[in-house]
Motif scaffolding. Structure first.
Motif, PDB file in Angstrom:
ATOM      1  N   LYS A   2       0.849  -1.192   0.000  1.00  0.00           N
ATOM      2  CA  LYS A   2       0.000   0.000   0.000  1.00  0.00           C
ATOM      3  C   LYS A   2       0.885   1.242   0.000  1.00  0.00           C
ATOM      4  N   ILE A   3       0.620   2.121  -0.961  1.00  0.00           N
ATOM      5  CA  ILE A   3       1.416   3.330  -1.124  1.00  0.00           C
ATOM      6  C   ILE A   3       0.506   4.549  -1.010  1.00  0.00           C
ATOM      7  N   ALA A   4       0.905   5.502  -0.178  1.00  0.00           N
ATOM      8  CA  ALA A   4       0.198   6.780  -0.080  1.00  0.00           C
ATOM      9  C   ALA A   4       0.914   7.787  -0.975  1.00  0.00           C
ATOM     10  N   ILE A   5       0.140   8.497  -1.783  1.00  0.00           N
ATOM     11  CA  ILE A   5       0.686   9.548  -2.640  1.00  0.00           C
ATOM     12  C   ILE A   5       0.157  10.873  -2.149  1.00  0.00           C
ATOM     13  N   GLU A   6       1.064  11.831  -1.987  1.00  0.00           N
ATOM     14  CA  GLU A   6       0.682  13.155  -1.499  1.00  0.00           C
ATOM     15  C   GLU A   6       1.127  14.201  -2.497  1.00  0.00           C
ATOM     16  N   GLY A   7       0.319  15.255  -2.669  1.00  0.00           N
ATOM     17  CA  GLY A   7       0.632  16.296  -3.642  1.00  0.00           C
ATOM     18  C   GLY A   7       1.748  17.206  -3.155  1.00  0.00           C
ATOM     19  N   CYS A   8       1.419  18.452  -2.819  1.00  0.00           N
ATOM     20  CA  CYS A   8       2.401  19.415  -2.315  1.00  0.00           C
ATOM     21  C   CYS A   8       2.427  19.361  -0.790  1.00  0.00           C
ATOM     22  N   THR A  29      -5.519  -1.195   8.337  1.00  0.00           N
ATOM     23  CA  THR A  29      -4.550  -1.510   7.296  1.00  0.00           C
ATOM     24  C   THR A  29      -3.218  -0.866   7.647  1.00  0.00           C
ATOM     25  N   LYS A  30      -2.214  -1.119   6.846  1.00  0.00           N
ATOM     26  CA  LYS A  30      -0.891  -0.545   7.052  1.00  0.00           C
ATOM     27  C   LYS A  30      -0.354  -0.004   5.737  1.00  0.00           C
ATOM     28  N   VAL A  31       0.009   1.281   5.724  1.00  0.00           N
ATOM     29  CA  VAL A  31       0.610   1.897   4.546  1.00  0.00           C
ATOM     30  C   VAL A  31       2.119   1.658   4.597  1.00  0.00           C
ATOM     31  N   ASP A  32       2.678   1.181   3.489  1.00  0.00           N
ATOM     32  CA  ASP A  32       4.093   0.796   3.446  1.00  0.00           C
ATOM     33  C   ASP A  32       5.027   1.921   3.027  1.00  0.00           C
ATOM     34  N   ALA A 210       8.946  16.536 -19.168  1.00  0.00           N
ATOM     35  CA  ALA A 210       8.183  15.468 -18.515  1.00  0.00           C
ATOM     36  C   ALA A 210       7.418  14.653 -19.546  1.00  0.00           C
ATOM     37  N   ALA A 211       6.895  15.328 -20.580  1.00  0.00           N
ATOM     38  CA  ALA A 211       6.179  14.617 -21.641  1.00  0.00           C
ATOM     39  C   ALA A 211       7.127  13.685 -22.402  1.00  0.00           C
ATOM     40  N   LEU A 212       8.352  14.141 -22.633  1.00  0.00           N
ATOM     41  CA  LEU A 212       9.353  13.286 -23.305  1.00  0.00           C
ATOM     42  C   LEU A 212       9.658  12.052 -22.460  1.00  0.00           C
ATOM     43  N   LEU A 213       9.796  12.265 -21.158  1.00  0.00           N
ATOM     44  CA  LEU A 213      10.092  11.152 -20.260  1.00  0.00           C
ATOM     45  C   LEU A 213       8.924  10.179 -20.169  1.00  0.00           C
ATOM     46  N   LEU A 214       7.705  10.702 -20.175  1.00  0.00           N
ATOM     47  CA  LEU A 214       6.525   9.838 -20.149  1.00  0.00           C
ATOM     48  C   LEU A 214       6.500   8.943 -21.380  1.00  0.00           C
ATOM     49  N   GLU A 215       6.798   9.511 -22.528  1.00  0.00           N
ATOM     50  CA  GLU A 215       6.796   8.747 -23.779  1.00  0.00           C
ATOM     51  C   GLU A 215       7.911   7.701 -23.793  1.00  0.00           C
ATOM     52  N   LYS A 216       9.075   8.049 -23.238  1.00  0.00           N
ATOM     53  CA  LYS A 216      10.223   7.135 -23.249  1.00  0.00           C
ATOM     54  C   LYS A 216      10.119   6.057 -22.175  1.00  0.00           C
ATOM     55  N   LEU A 217       9.782   6.441 -20.949  1.00  0.00           N
ATOM     56  CA  LEU A 217       9.878   5.520 -19.818  1.00  0.00           C
ATOM     57  C   LEU A 217       8.633   4.655 -19.626  1.00  0.00           C
ATOM     58  N   LYS A 218       7.472   5.192 -19.976  1.00  0.00           N
ATOM     59  CA  LYS A 218       6.213   4.427 -19.887  1.00  0.00           C
ATOM     60  C   LYS A 218       6.019   3.734 -18.524  1.00  0.00           C
ATOM     61  N   PRO A 219       6.130   4.464 -17.431  1.00  0.00           N
ATOM     62  CA  PRO A 219       5.942   3.826 -16.124  1.00  0.00           C
ATOM     63  C   PRO A 219       4.502   3.389 -15.919  1.00  0.00           C
ATOM     64  N   ARG A 220       4.274   2.486 -14.999  1.00  0.00           N
ATOM     65  CA  ARG A 220       2.907   2.058 -14.698  1.00  0.00           C
ATOM     66  C   ARG A 220       2.105   3.182 -14.066  1.00  0.00           C
ATOM     67  N   TYR A 221       2.772   3.987 -13.236  1.00  0.00           N
ATOM     68  CA  TYR A 221       2.114   5.098 -12.555  1.00  0.00           C
ATOM     69  C   TYR A 221       2.966   6.349 -12.690  1.00  0.00           C
ATOM     70  N   TRP A 222       2.293   7.483 -12.822  1.00  0.00           N
ATOM     71  CA  TRP A 222       2.977   8.784 -12.832  1.00  0.00           C
ATOM     72  C   TRP A 222       2.189   9.710 -11.916  1.00  0.00           C
ATOM     73  N   PHE A 223       2.874  10.285 -10.921  1.00  0.00           N
ATOM     74  CA  PHE A 223       2.214  11.156  -9.954  1.00  0.00           C
ATOM     75  C   PHE A 223       2.827  12.554  -9.994  1.00  0.00           C
ATOM     76  N   ILE A 262      -3.032   3.785  -2.802  1.00  0.00           N
ATOM     77  CA  ILE A 262      -3.233   2.759  -3.817  1.00  0.00           C
ATOM     78  C   ILE A 262      -2.578   1.466  -3.348  1.00  0.00           C
ATOM     79  N   GLU A 263      -2.959   0.380  -3.959  1.00  0.00           N
ATOM     80  CA  GLU A 263      -2.336  -0.906  -3.678  1.00  0.00           C
ATOM     81  C   GLU A 263      -1.652  -1.394  -4.949  1.00  0.00           C
TER      82      GLU A 263
END
Length: 418
Positions: A2-8, A29-32, A210-223, A262-263
């Motif tokens: 379980k991963i917590a994502i925080e903005g600013c 639950t437990k956030v990792d 960032a758009a170039l990196l998104l196209e190249k790296l194709k990660p499962r998640y981008w935050f 998210i999990e």
């Protein structure tokens, strides 16, 4: 996992951790892991305020200093990137990444680490075309110009990330990849943030690198964060079935949508933050052209044979079991009952950075002259309420402060950098 994502974050670690712990209690639950998408504000003491690009009336110590001093310890492993409101002098000490406090890890100006079997990468700062091709010429103490340019993304750091070949699971950026609004409900976004419309239509909302990196790296998640609102999108990469799930979140303020949990499928724990072999091989290869003046780096001089570097790095990391060097303080922490009067070096040499560079067989260059690129003689330092609510499915309301901030930034600089 379980991963917590925080903005600013804006320095409000106490409330973010309390909110996560409240969630854990309610849901049993437990956030990792906690990921923060910038504007972290790792302010250690009063002097760090001088490097924080925030109007004086908004400058506060907040709560990071407690974690830096050891008064508090982060209850969850935390990874963060930099944004455009940072104690930039401290982040420069940790340019290559490292522990900003116990259990709180800065990814560096660009970086990749492993957490369990997940690979997590990130790019600090925001895009500004005026400085993108420059080197890192800013040094503390910053003036009115360099306090703003120091957090502008540089092509050097982007090109290092572009060398990655192995799959990434998660990527963090402060500003959004330009064009990401094409893949989500942009009409709903513009109804909430009407002043985004022109930039969306002109394709200037967000970061081109960032758009170039998104196209190249194709990660499962981008935050991401920065624009103080929640926005979700899904990017289909060609016909190979790869999809990047994108999510931007708000700032840590009661009533704002600043947190989502998210999990993610992973190997069973326990988990810890570890160095990434491929990334450090790239770092070692590129360090010979590290641009430390305004001059554009000569990328052809770096050489692209990462494999040879990688084998060398692997042997070194195996000796440490891939564990990062330990957290080390370089300046005194804030003391509410006592002001700091002793002189503090402008660019302390962080022991973590020195140790990592020694491991990689690289010279220490962070105190180089911003004019000549030569090292300067700077001495090494000696170590000395109500819970904000969130609903992960709702869209945040408008942020009046953000409107005012953006308008002020537009007056100051046509390349808006709120």
């Amino acid at each position: 996992m379980k991963i917590a994502i925080e903005g600013c974050m804006h320095g409000d670690l106490d409330n973010v951790y309390k909110t996560i712990q409240h969630h854990e209690l309610i849901h049993n639950t437990k956030v990792d892991l906690l990921l923060c998408c910038g504007d972290f504000q790792a302010v250690r003491n009063e002097k760090d305020m001088d490097s924080l690009n925030v109007p004086r009336k908004y400058r506060e110590m907040k709560s990071f200093w407690k974690y830096y001093s050891g008064q508090e310890v982060a209850p969850i492993p935390t990874i963060f990137i930099g944004g455009n409101h940072e104690a930039s002098n401290y982040l420069w000490e940790l340019y290559y990444g490292g522990w900003a406090a116990t259990n709180v890890y800065f990814l560096g100006y660009a970086g990749v680490v492993k957490f369990g079997n997940l690979r997590i990468g990130g790019l600090s700062g925001i895009y500004n075309g005026h400085h993108y091709r420059s080197g890192h010429f800013e040094r503390p103490p910053y003036n009115e110009s360099t306090i703003r340019s120091v957090y502008h993304v540089r092509e050097y750091d982007v090109q290092k990330l572009m060398q990655l070949e192995e799959p990434l699971d998660i990527f963090l950026s402060h500003d959004w990849p330009v064009g990401i609004t094409d893949y989500g409900d942009s009409e709903a976004l513009m109804r909430q943030k009407p002043y985004f419309r022109q930039e969306i239509e002109e394709r200037t909302l967000g970061s081109k690198p960032a758009a170039l990196l998104l196209e190249k790296l194709k990660p499962r998640y981008w935050f991401s964060a920065h624009l103080h609102c929640k926005f979700a999108a899904a990017v289909q990469h060609g016909n190979d079935g790869l999809v990047t799930k994108f999510l931007a979140l708000d700032k840590c303020v009661p009533g704002k949508k600043f947190l989502q949990i998210i999990e993610v499928e992973s190997e069973p724990g326990p988990f810890e933050i570890l160095y990434d072999e491929e990334w450090l091989a790239i770092t070692r290869k590129f360090n010979s052209i590290f641009p430390l003046t305004k001059r554009y780096p000569n990328f052809s001089a770096a050489g692209m044979d990462i494999q040879e570097s990688r084998e060398w790095v692997r042997k070194k990391l195996e000796e440490r079991q891939f564990k990062p060097f330990e957290f080390a303080r370089t300046v005194p922490a804030y003391n509410p009952s006592q002001r700091i009067f002793d002189p503090i070096p402008e660019i302390p040499q962080n022991l973590q950075t020195l140790s990592l560079l020694e491991l990689l067989g690289l010279p220490y260059l962070l105190d180089s002259s911003p004019v000549t690129g030569e090292r300067t003689a700077i001495p090494a330092s000696v170590a000395p309420s109500d819970l904000p609510a969130y609903d992960s499915e709702e869209i945040p309301i408008d942020d009046i402060d953000e409107i005012e901030e953006m308008e002020k930034a537009k007056e100051d600089d046509p390349t808006r950098e709120s």
